[in-house]
Design a protein around this motif. Structure first.
Motif, PDB file in Angstrom:
ATOM      1  N   ARG A   1      49.773  49.790  41.492  1.00 49.17           N
ATOM      2  CA  ARG A   1      50.797  50.912  41.293  1.00 49.17           C
ATOM      3  C   ARG A   1      50.556  52.250  41.779  1.00 49.17           C
ATOM      4  O   ARG A   1      51.589  52.921  42.389  1.00 49.17           O
ATOM      5  CB  ARG A   1      51.373  51.140  39.713  1.00 49.17           C
ATOM      6  N   THR A   2      49.365  52.464  41.745  1.00 53.79           N
ATOM      7  CA  THR A   2      48.925  53.803  42.377  1.00 53.79           C
ATOM      8  C   THR A   2      48.301  53.708  44.049  1.00 53.79           C
ATOM      9  O   THR A   2      48.911  54.687  44.575  1.00 53.79           O
ATOM     10  CB  THR A   2      47.516  54.184  41.746  1.00 53.79           C
ATOM     11  N   THR A   3      47.906  53.038  44.480  1.00 50.03           N
ATOM     12  CA  THR A   3      47.667  52.875  45.858  1.00 50.03           C
ATOM     13  C   THR A   3      48.311  51.872  46.625  1.00 50.03           C
ATOM     14  O   THR A   3      48.344  51.847  47.829  1.00 50.03           O
ATOM     15  CB  THR A   3      46.101  52.305  46.128  1.00 50.03           C
ATOM     16  N   SER A   4      49.486  50.966  46.056  1.00 53.47           N
ATOM     17  CA  SER A   4      50.005  49.850  46.805  1.00 53.47           C
ATOM     18  C   SER A   4      48.821  48.929  47.451  1.00 53.47           C
ATOM     19  O   SER A   4      49.320  48.197  48.159  1.00 53.47           O
ATOM     20  CB  SER A   4      50.824  50.502  47.903  1.00 53.47           C
ATOM     21  N   ILE A   5      47.807  48.625  46.827  1.00 58.23           N
ATOM     22  CA  ILE A   5      46.903  47.661  47.220  1.00 58.23           C
ATOM     23  C   ILE A   5      46.809  46.892  46.277  1.00 58.23           C
ATOM     24  O   ILE A   5      46.376  47.413  45.084  1.00 58.23           O
ATOM     25  CB  ILE A   5      45.563  48.490  47.485  1.00 58.23           C
ATOM     26  N   SER A   6      46.584  45.475  46.263  1.00 55.82           N
ATOM     27  CA  SER A   6      46.365  44.466  45.442  1.00 55.82           C
ATOM     28  C   SER A   6      44.947  44.101  45.747  1.00 55.82           C
ATOM     29  O   SER A   6      44.556  43.723  46.766  1.00 55.82           O
ATOM     30  CB  SER A   6      47.309  43.461  45.609  1.00 55.82           C
ATOM     31  N   ALA A   7      44.142  43.982  44.601  1.00 52.79           N
ATOM     32  CA  ALA A   7      42.781  43.774  44.724  1.00 52.79           C
ATOM     33  C   ALA A   7      42.425  42.975  43.390  1.00 52.79           C
ATOM     34  O   ALA A   7      42.815  43.133  42.195  1.00 52.79           O
ATOM     35  CB  ALA A   7      41.958  45.019  44.752  1.00 52.79           C
ATOM     36  N   GLY A   8      41.412  42.197  43.174  1.00 54.94           N
ATOM     37  CA  GLY A   8      40.788  41.408  42.021  1.00 54.94           C
ATOM     38  C   GLY A   8      41.609  40.491  41.586  1.00 54.94           C
ATOM     39  O   GLY A   8      41.131  39.775  40.483  1.00 54.94           O
ATOM     40  N   ASN A   9      42.625  40.031  42.296  1.00 58.05           N
ATOM     41  CA  ASN A   9      43.374  38.795  41.733  1.00 58.05           C
ATOM     42  C   ASN A   9      42.578  37.374  41.910  1.00 58.05           C
ATOM     43  O   ASN A   9      42.746  36.473  41.005  1.00 58.05           O
ATOM     44  CB  ASN A   9      44.685  38.508  42.610  1.00 58.05           C
ATOM     45  N   GLU A  10      41.831  37.236  43.027  1.00 56.32           N
ATOM     46  CA  GLU A  10      41.084  36.071  42.983  1.00 56.32           C
ATOM     47  C   GLU A  10      40.000  35.693  41.953  1.00 56.32           C
ATOM     48  O   GLU A  10      40.055  34.970  41.364  1.00 56.32           O
ATOM     49  CB  GLU A  10      40.311  35.791  44.617  1.00 56.32           C
ATOM     50  N   GLU A  11      39.473  36.960  41.640  1.00 56.56           N
ATOM     51  CA  GLU A  11      38.389  36.821  40.295  1.00 56.56           C
ATOM     52  C   GLU A  11      39.125  36.550  38.980  1.00 56.56           C
ATOM     53  O   GLU A  11      38.495  35.668  38.377  1.00 56.56           O
ATOM     54  CB  GLU A  11      37.669  38.154  40.406  1.00 56.56           C
ATOM     55  N   PHE A  12      40.359  37.159  38.903  1.00 54.34           N
ATOM     56  CA  PHE A  12      41.093  36.775  37.662  1.00 54.34           C
ATOM     57  C   PHE A  12      41.406  35.381  37.623  1.00 54.34           C
ATOM     58  O   PHE A  12      41.044  34.860  36.522  1.00 54.34           O
ATOM     59  CB  PHE A  12      42.092  37.923  37.555  1.00 54.34           C
ATOM     60  N   GLN A  13      42.009  34.826  38.590  1.00 55.59           N
ATOM     61  CA  GLN A  13      42.473  33.551  38.542  1.00 55.59           C
ATOM     62  C   GLN A  13      41.328  32.439  38.304  1.00 55.59           C
ATOM     63  O   GLN A  13      41.435  31.559  37.442  1.00 55.59           O
ATOM     64  CB  GLN A  13      43.303  33.211  39.866  1.00 55.59           C
ATOM     65  N   ASP A  14      40.325  32.832  38.995  1.00 53.69           N
ATOM     66  CA  ASP A  14      38.826  31.827  38.930  1.00 53.69           C
ATOM     67  C   ASP A  14      38.410  31.749  37.381  1.00 53.69           C
ATOM     68  O   ASP A  14      38.124  30.877  36.833  1.00 53.69           O
ATOM     69  CB  ASP A  14      37.833  32.489  39.787  1.00 53.69           C
ATOM     70  N   ALA A  15      38.527  33.208  36.716  1.00 50.43           N
ATOM     71  CA  ALA A  15      38.173  33.181  35.335  1.00 50.43           C
ATOM     72  C   ALA A  15      39.044  32.286  34.485  1.00 50.43           C
ATOM     73  O   ALA A  15      38.529  31.746  33.480  1.00 50.43           O
ATOM     74  CB  ALA A  15      38.016  34.670  35.134  1.00 50.43           C
ATOM     75  N   ILE A  16      40.327  32.444  34.816  1.00 43.43           N
ATOM     76  CA  ILE A  16      41.149  31.822  33.716  1.00 43.43           C
ATOM     77  C   ILE A  16      41.002  30.453  33.899  1.00 43.43           C
ATOM     78  O   ILE A  16      41.129  29.561  32.956  1.00 43.43           O
ATOM     79  CB  ILE A  16      42.646  32.401  34.193  1.00 43.43           C
ATOM     80  N   ARG A  17      40.923  29.765  35.094  1.00 45.96           N
ATOM     81  CA  ARG A  17      40.748  28.560  35.243  1.00 45.96           C
ATOM     82  C   ARG A  17      39.627  28.004  34.587  1.00 45.96           C
ATOM     83  O   ARG A  17      39.449  26.888  33.759  1.00 45.96           O
ATOM     84  CB  ARG A  17      40.640  28.200  36.828  1.00 45.96           C
ATOM     85  N   ARG A  18      38.373  28.731  34.385  1.00 40.49           N
ATOM     86  CA  ARG A  18      37.445  28.507  33.720  1.00 40.49           C
ATOM     87  C   ARG A  18      37.521  28.366  32.232  1.00 40.49           C
ATOM     88  O   ARG A  18      36.728  27.808  31.473  1.00 40.49           O
ATOM     89  CB  ARG A  18      36.072  29.493  34.153  1.00 40.49           C
ATOM     90  N   ALA A  19      38.313  29.289  31.791  1.00 34.74           N
ATOM     91  CA  ALA A  19      38.516  29.580  30.287  1.00 34.74           C
ATOM     92  C   ALA A  19      39.646  28.358  29.807  1.00 34.74           C
ATOM     93  O   ALA A  19      39.417  28.324  28.649  1.00 34.74           O
ATOM     94  CB  ALA A  19      39.041  30.858  30.125  1.00 34.74           C
ATOM     95  N   VAL A  20      40.444  27.847  30.608  1.00 32.12           N
ATOM     96  CA  VAL A  20      41.498  26.920  30.382  1.00 32.12           C
ATOM     97  C   VAL A  20      41.258  25.644  30.331  1.00 32.12           C
ATOM     98  O   VAL A  20      40.624  25.183  31.340  1.00 32.12           O
ATOM     99  CB  VAL A  20      42.791  27.221  30.928  1.00 32.12           C
ATOM    100  N   PRO A  21      40.980  24.759  29.367  1.00 34.99           N
ATOM    101  CA  PRO A  21      40.161  23.419  29.564  1.00 34.99           C
ATOM    102  C   PRO A  21      41.353  22.528  30.524  1.00 34.99           C
ATOM    103  O   PRO A  21      42.496  22.864  30.595  1.00 34.99           O
ATOM    104  CB  PRO A  21      39.902  22.866  28.315  1.00 34.99           C
ATOM    105  N   ASP A  22      40.703  21.336  30.695  1.00 34.35           N
ATOM    106  CA  ASP A  22      41.744  20.408  31.497  1.00 34.35           C
ATOM    107  C   ASP A  22      42.399  19.900  30.261  1.00 34.35           C
ATOM    108  O   ASP A  22      42.376  19.653  29.592  1.00 34.35           O
ATOM    109  CB  ASP A  22      40.876  19.347  31.876  1.00 34.35           C
ATOM    110  N   GLY A  23      43.647  19.569  30.944  1.00 34.62           N
ATOM    111  CA  GLY A  23      44.832  19.206  30.027  1.00 34.62           C
ATOM    112  C   GLY A  23      45.553  20.435  29.202  1.00 34.62           C
ATOM    113  O   GLY A  23      46.372  19.932  28.434  1.00 34.62           O
ATOM    114  N   HIS A  24      45.051  21.417  29.473  1.00 35.77           N
ATOM    115  CA  HIS A  24      45.779  22.651  28.839  1.00 35.77           C
ATOM    116  C   HIS A  24      46.577  23.471  29.685  1.00 35.77           C
ATOM    117  O   HIS A  24      46.355  23.288  31.016  1.00 35.77           O
ATOM    118  CB  HIS A  24      44.614  23.627  28.260  1.00 35.77           C
TER     119      HIS A  24
END
Length: 619
Positions: free
Chosen positions: A528-551
Motif C-alpha cells: 500500500r505504501t510503495t506499490s511493491i509486493s514483497a515476501g509473498n513466496e516466504e509466506f506461502q512456503d511457511a503456510i505449506r509447512r504448517a498445514v499438514p497433508d490432507g488439510h
C-alpha cells in the motif's frame, strides 16, 4: 544540562516561596508533634527520618507539595531546562508554573488563560458523571506560530470546567532573530491569529469537531494593565456555522507591556466557519521532519486519516462546499476529500515536488479533488489522497487514426476544471475538460489560464494583508503499535469464540498459525505504501509447512483505519467468505487471527486483520 548559578538560585527562591505559601513548615511541625505524642512517646522509641516521612506521606503533605512544584525536564538528562526556542510539540502547562518559572525576560509572551465556559446549551441536561464513570469530554486545541497546545479533557456540560493556561511565545521567523526581543513594529506586523479548535470525544472514543475559532490576540497590546478579558462565542461548523454552540471566557496578558494601535485586518477567504478564504491559502509547503521519510509514505499517511463527507442542508445527496483548516482536520482525524488533497499537496511541496490540487469530477459527475505532480521529465502523476494510489497520466489523442492504439486510463477521474497550489491558480481552458484528453503543459496559456501571481501573493504570501490560517507542525503518534495490536487481537479472539459458542461450536486457537500470518500483513502495508509486493513466496512456503497433508487452509485479510475491535468484527461478518471461515465446521478445525497496527503521525493508524483456519478435508 547543568543550571547556571543564577538559575539555580532563582529556582531555590521559587521553591522556598512556594513552601512558605503552602505553610509546609507549620504543617510539618504539626505532624511531628502528633507523631511524637501518639506513636513514639507511648513506646519510648526515638523518632527516625523514615517515621517522619511515612507520617507526612500518610497525611498527603508530600503529594500536595509535588503537585504544586511542577518542573519542566529534559527527557535525556532529567535536569531542569529553559529552552528559548519556540515549542513545536504538544505541552500541557499549568498556569501557576508558567507565570513563575517559564518566562524569559528577554522574550515576548502571550499568556492565554481559559477560565471556564458557558451557554453550551446542547449539554444543558448532561448529568454529573459519577466517579470512575466514562463520559463525553471537551478538549481545546490551540495553534500559534508553530506552537501547539491542548487543554486537559473536561466533561461535557452546559458550563464546562475549563481552567487551563498556555504560554505562547511571540517570536520572529527569520533565522538568527528567533531569540531576540521583538520591537513594537514587528509585533504589529504579526497577523497570525491564535487558532482554537474544540473537539468532543464521546464515551466510545469517537471524535467530532464542535467549533473552530481564530482569536485576534493583538487587542492585548493596548489593554490597560496588560490584561484583557474576552468572551469568545464559538459557532458551529458546516451547515451550523452561524449557530452558537457556547462561550469561552478568555484572558490575555502580554509580557512585557506594549501600547500600540492595531490596524484593521481585511479577511476575504473561506473555511469551516463559513468565512471566505482563497483556496491557495489552504496550501503551504509542509515538512514532516523525521515522522515521514518519503512522498509515498506521506500519501499513505494522508490516506489513513478518516474520510467523512460534509453534511448537506436538508439531508440531500448534493456536495456541501466546506473546507477545513489544517489544524481542525488533524485534530479531528477525519475530513472530506478536499482536506486530504490539501494536506497531501502541502506535504509533496515540502518534499520539493511540483504539486497541485486538482478540482474536477469522478464518475456520475461527482465533484472530487485529488493531487497532481509534474516531473522534470514531463511525466504527470495523479495521487488519490483518499487511497494513496498513484496513476500515470497518458493522454488520449482524439485526432489520431482509428487504428492507432490509445492508452486506457486507469484513474477514476473524468473532468478537471482547475489546479492550484500556494503560488499559482490555473483554469483549464482547453476545448474539452475530460482528463483523458487534457494536455498538462502548464506554461501554455492557451490551455491553462493563470490568475495574476501578484493577486495571489497579496492574499496568500507571508506578510500579506490578510490573516492566513496558521499551519501546524505534525505531531508524532502516541499509539504503541505492539500494545494496540495485542489488545485488538485479544478482543477479536473473545468475539469469535462467543460468536461460535452461540452457534454451538467450540473454538481451538492455533498460536503458531497466527504468528505465521504476520509477514503477510507487513507485506500488505508495504505494498500500500510503495506499490511493491514483497515476501509473498516466504509466506506461502511457511503456510505449506504448517498445514499438514490432507488439510485445507483459508485466510481472509482486511484493512481498517480505526482500532474498534467490535466494529471491525461486525464489518468482517458482512463478507460471506469471512463468515464462512469463522463458522468453519469440520474435523480438526484450528482457527487463527493476527492483527498488525501501523502507527502514523497525528495518531493515525492502519490496522490490518487476518482471519485464518485449517481443517481436515473430508471427501
Amino acid at each position: 544540562m547543568a543550571l547556571s548559578p543564577d538559575k539555580a538560585s532563582e529556582l531555590k527562591q521559587i521553591i522556598r516561596q512556594q513552601l512558605a505559601k503552602m505553610d509546609v513548615h507549620g504543617r510539618i511541625r504539626e505532624v511531628l508533634a502528633e507523631t511524637i505524642r501518639d506513636e513514639i512517646a507511648p513506646k519510648h522509641q526515638q523518632l527516625s527520618t523514615d517515621d517522619l516521612m511515612k507520617a507526612l506521606r500518610r497525611r498527603g503533605i508530600i503529594d500536595d507539595v509535588m503537585k504544586e512544584l511542577k518542573v519542566v525536564t529534559d527527557k535525556n538528562d532529567q535536569e531542569v531546562t529553559l529552552d528559548p526556542k519556540p515549542s513545536t510539540h504538544f505541552v500541557n502547562r499549568q498556569p501557576p508554573v508558567l507565570k513563575k518559572t517559564n518566562i524569559d525576560p528577554t522574550r515576548r509572551y502571550l499568556y492565554l488563560q481559559v477560565l471556564g465556559g458557558k451557554a453550551f446549551l446542547e449539554h444543558l441536561q448532561e448529568p454529573e458523571p459519577l466517579p470512575g464513570q466514562t463520559c463525553s469530554t471537551f478538549t481545546l486545541y490551540l495553534l500559534f506560530r508553530n506552537q501547539r497546545f491542548r487543554s486537559k479533557p473536561v466533561p461535557c456540560a452546559c458550563e464546562p470546567d475549563f481552567h487551563d493556561g498556555f504560554l505562547l511565545e511571540v517570536h520572529k521567523d527569520s533565522l538568527g532573530d528567533g531569540s531576540k526581543m521583538m520591537d513594537a513594529t514587528t509585533m504589529l506586523s504579526i497577523c497570525d491569529p491564535v487558532h482554537m479548535v474544540l473537539i468532543k470525544t464521546d464515551m466510545f472514543g469517537e471524535t467530532s469537531l464542535v467549533a473552530s475559532y481564530f482569536l485576534e490576540w493583538r487587542s492585548a497590546l493596548v489593554a490597560e494593565n496588560r490584561i484583557i478579558n474576552i468572551a469568545v462565542e464559538l459557532l458551529g461548523v458546516g451547515t451550523e456555522s452561524k449557530v452558537s454552540v457556547g462561550v469561552l471566557n478568555i484572558r490575555l496578558e502580554m509580557y512585557p507591556q506594549l501600547n500600540k494601535i492595531l490596524s484593521q485586518e481585511i479577511i476575504n477567504t473561506q473555511d469551516e466557519n463559513g468565512i471566505n478564504r482563497p483556496v491557495c491559502s489552504y496550501i503551504r509547503p509542509l515538512r514532516a521532519g523525521r515522522l515521514l521519510d518519503t512522498p509515498r509514505q506521506a500519501a499513505r499517511f494522508v490516506s489513513v486519516l478518516g474520510y467523512e463527507r460534509a453534511p448537506v442542508v436538508g439531508g440531500g445527496s448534493g456536495k456541501q462546499e466546506q473546507w477545513c483548516t489544517l489544524l481542525a482536520f488533524l485534530c479531528r482525524n477525519k475530513g472530506d476529500c478536499e482536506d486530504h488533497a490539501n494536506l497531501l499537496c502541502s506535504l509533496l511541496l515540502g518534499y520539493g515536488l511540483e504539486a497541485f490540487v486538482c478540482v474536477g469530477t469522478k464518475a456520475k459527475a461527482v465533484p472530487h479533488t485529488w493531487v497532481m505532480t509534474c516531473g522534470t521529465d514531463g511525466i504527470i502523476t495523479f495521487w488519490e489522497s483518499l487511497t494513496g494510489h498513484r496513476y500515470i497520466h497518458s493522454p488520449i489523442h482524439p485526432d489520431d487514426p482509428p487504428l492507432v492504439e490509445q492508452p486506457k486510463p486507469m484513474y477514476p477521474y473524468r473532468t478537471i476544471g482547475c489546479i492550484f497550489n500556494n503560488q499559482v491558480f490555473l483554469a483549464n481552458c482547453q476545448p474539452s475538460d475530460a482528463v483523458e484528453v487534457c494536455a498538462f503543459d502548464l506554461r501554455d496559456e492557451s490551455k491553462w489560464k493563470p490568475m495574476s501571481e501578484e493577486a495571489i501573493k497579496s492574499v496568500c504570501a507571508p506578510g500579506a494583508t490578510t490573516s492566513l490560517p496558521p499551519f501546524p507542525p505534525l505531531c508524532a503518534s502516541t499509539i504503541d503499535a505492539a500494545v494496540a495490536s495485542n489488545e485488538i487481537e485479544l478482543q477479536l479472539r473473545i468475539l469469535v469464540s462467543e460468536y461460535r459458542k452461540d452457534l454451538g461450536l467450540t473454538t481451538v486457537w492455533d498460536d503458531q498459525l497466527s504468528y505465521l500470518l504476520s509477514p503477510a500483513l507487513a507485506a500488505y502495508e508495504l505494498e500500500r505504501t510503495t506499490s511493491i509486493s514483497a515476501g509473498n513466496e516466504e509466506f506461502q512456503d511457511a503456510i505449506r509447512r504448517a498445514v499438514p497433508d490432507g488439510h485445507t487452509f483459508k485466510g481472509f485479510p482486511i484493512h481498517f483505519v480505526y482500532r474498534n475491535a467490535r466494529r471491525a468484527f461486525a464489518t468482517c461478518l458482512r463478507s460471506p467468505f469471512c463468515e464462512e471461515l469463522i463458522c468453519c465446521r469440520g474435523d480438526q478445525v484450528r482457527l487463527a487471527v493476527r492483527v498488525r497496527v501501523f502507527a502514523y503521525p497525528e495518531s493515525a493508524c492502519a490496522v490490518w486483520i487476518m482471519f485464518a483456519c485449517k481443517y481436515r478435508s473430508v471427501l
